[in-house]
Scaffold this active site. Structure first.
Site, PDB file in Angstrom:
ATOM      1  N   PHE A 113     -31.969  15.066  84.896  1.00 41.03           N
ATOM      2  CA  PHE A 113     -31.819  13.794  84.186  1.00 41.03           C
ATOM      3  C   PHE A 113     -31.333  12.670  85.096  1.00 41.03           C
ATOM      4  O   PHE A 113     -31.583  11.491  84.824  1.00 41.03           O
ATOM      5  CB  PHE A 113     -30.864  13.969  82.998  1.00 41.03           C
ATOM      6  CG  PHE A 113     -29.401  13.996  83.348  1.00 41.03           C
ATOM      7  CD1 PHE A 113     -28.624  12.855  83.240  1.00 41.03           C
ATOM      8  CD2 PHE A 113     -28.786  15.166  83.755  1.00 41.03           C
ATOM      9  CE1 PHE A 113     -27.269  12.878  83.549  1.00 41.03           C
ATOM     10  CE2 PHE A 113     -27.443  15.206  84.069  1.00 41.03           C
ATOM     11  CZ  PHE A 113     -26.679  14.058  83.968  1.00 41.03           C
ATOM     12  N   LYS A 114     -30.681  13.021  86.181  1.00 39.09           N
ATOM     13  CA  LYS A 114     -30.095  11.996  87.032  1.00 39.09           C
ATOM     14  C   LYS A 114     -31.149  11.177  87.766  1.00 39.09           C
ATOM     15  O   LYS A 114     -30.866  10.089  88.260  1.00 39.09           O
ATOM     16  CB  LYS A 114     -29.099  12.633  87.999  1.00 39.09           C
ATOM     17  CG  LYS A 114     -27.960  13.267  87.209  1.00 39.09           C
ATOM     18  CD  LYS A 114     -26.925  13.958  88.045  1.00 39.09           C
ATOM     19  CE  LYS A 114     -25.865  14.578  87.134  1.00 39.09           C
ATOM     20  NZ  LYS A 114     -24.769  15.230  87.848  1.00 39.09           N
TER      21      LYS A 114
END
Length: 475
Positions: A113-114
């Protein structure tokens, strides 16, 4: 928009200043002096926007020192189907008719997700540094995903070097291979003899040496960087609109949480007017945040008490972004926040029980829960059997705890934090087979690895940084 520190400094500058800053000079975190809000009518106007245009509308009030055309171009260059392998960038997928949804945040370059925020940082760093004629040396700490996301985002960025600390032997084989296989002149991987909190503490210690920080142009990409939190807030809006709810109807979100940045982005979205009812903070066995939201007491765990778990990116005993939350629930009371964090630094708990601040916590919509190794195995297995959907162990923590807090008739959006391919051993234990991985990562574990092992010592780290930068300058 002006930015201030959670610990009292009121003159941090504007967005591009805090973008390059990392920690504030007083050790606090950058926050906007106010949080703009959207009316119900304005929210409706955002509903059908494509991701880059939605990001522009959400982020523009906080980024008013970059010309309109430039910010729009940066966002268009960042959020493309070619990079995120989906025209929706962050697709929302229902789990049957259960009322549970997966927000897919793991289709980017590092499968975590980063990437969603880090790709934005890469483009924005390049833009600002080029405009200023400056260079930046990023010092970061990772429990597994921040490192690879940052390094993939900074590949080929001539004005940026990355020094990434990770806990030696604490990441999955895939995570290690993603980072350590990069043989790039501007990437320096450091395997620290310690746990993630030790890595994070060294980053803060280097930032606290103002002379060293200024001399070597030290910046940050961890979730202490405000730009990451801001960029992550966008996908809460995107997910909410994808639910096609009636205007004003609430949705709940469950967020696997370690350093508290991802869930704080949801809290920011809620503060901006998005109808989020509950924000579920899902922890693993390192349940500092669960303990706080259950009891009102925040007690940091020392490194020796941080367990190594099968959701390793959440193996954290001290959540840095929690300082931003404490600051917010006090109504931006920096002296109070500074006092609390001083207690934390002395190993003493922050106890809000019986105070108006605890009432503010309960009103903020955040709830806590925890998961165990057996829980996440069962959750991975159950979702695979019931919905034909394989998830990673961190996402499993979020799903499990999200199910506990489900409300009838209210969608529960569970944030997917990584693809299962990043945690093959645990997934195989759960379902008896290896998860599929994108073709571009086949055989990555067999590639040569490039990293240095360092002791948990700030002076050794500073000497390492100075040596590597001298070598880069000579090269």
């Amino acid at each position: 928009m002006k930015y201030v520190s959670t610990r009292g400094i009121t003159t941090l500058g504007r967005f591009t200043d805090v973008l390059l800053m990392g920690l504030a000079p007083d050790g606090g975190l950058a926050m906007p002096e106010r949080v703009p809000t959207f009316s119900a009518q304005e929210l409706e106007g955002l509903r059908h926007l494509e991701y880059p245009d939605l990001a522009y509308r959400i982020m523009r009030p906080f980024i008013d020192d970059v010309p309109d055309a430039d910010l729009r171009r940066i966002l268009r260059d960042t959020y493309t189907p070619a990079v995120f392998h989906s025209k929706d960038i962050t697709p929302l997928t229902p789990l049957g008719s259960s009322g549970l949804y997966l927000l897919e945040l793991s289709n980017g370059p590092s499968l975590a997700f980063k990437d969603v925020a880090m790709q934005f940082l890469g483009h924005m760093f390049e833009y600002v540094l080029e405009a200023r004629g400056e260079h930046l040396n990023i010092l970061g700490a990772t429990s597994g995903d921040t490192g690879s996301a940052a390094e993939y985002a900074m590949l080929g960025k001539g004005r940026v070097n990355v020094f990434m600390l990770s806990p030696h032997g604490r990441m999955s084989a895939f995570q290690q291979a993603q980072m350590y296989s990069l043989a790039e002149p501007n990437i320096f991987n450091i395997a620290l003899q310690g746990v993630f909190d030790d890595c994070q503490d060294l980053v803060k210690a280097v930032n606290a040496d103002h002379g060293f920080k200024a001399r070597f142009d030290i910046g940050a990409v961890n979730s202490i960087n405000w730009a990451r939190v801001l960029a992550q807030a966008v996908y809460y809006f995107k997910a909410y609109f994808a639910l096609n709810l009636p205007a004003g109807a609430e949705a709940d979100f469950s967020v696997p949480s370690g350093n508290f940045g991802n869930v704080f982005a949801g809290y920011l979205a809620r503060r901006m007017g998005l109808p989020i009812g509950q924000l579920i903070v899902a922890s693993n066995e390192n349940d500092v945040l669960h303990e706080f939201f259950s009891t009102g007491v925040y007690h940091v765990r020392p490194a020796e008490r941080v367990a190594a778990t099968s959701s390793p990116s959440m193996d954290i005993g001290k959540a840095s972004n929690f300082e931003r939350y404490l600051y917010a629930i006090t109504g931006n009371d920096a002296p109070q926040t500074h006092g609390w964090w001083g207690e934390v630094g002395q190993g003493r708990p922050v106890d809000l029980r019986g105070t108006p601040h605890w009432d503010a916590v309960k009103a903020s919509g955040l709830r806590g829960g925890r998961s165990t190794h057996a829980d996440r195995l069962n959750t991975i297995r159950r979702l695979d059997q019931t919905y034909g959907r394989l998830i990673d162990p961190h996402t499993a923590d979020g799903v499990l705890v999200g199910e506990v807090y489900r409300r009838p008739g209210v969608p529960m959006v569970c944030l997917e934090t990584a693809l299962p391919a990043k945690f093959e051993e645990t997934v195989q234990e759960a379902v008896g087979r290896l998860p599929e991985r994108p073709e571009r990562f086949e055989g990555i574990e067999r590639l040569d690895k490039h990293f240095d092992v360092l002791p948990n010592d700030v002076e050794t780290l500073k000497a390492y940084i100075a040596q590597k930068l001298a070598g880069r300058a000579q090269g």
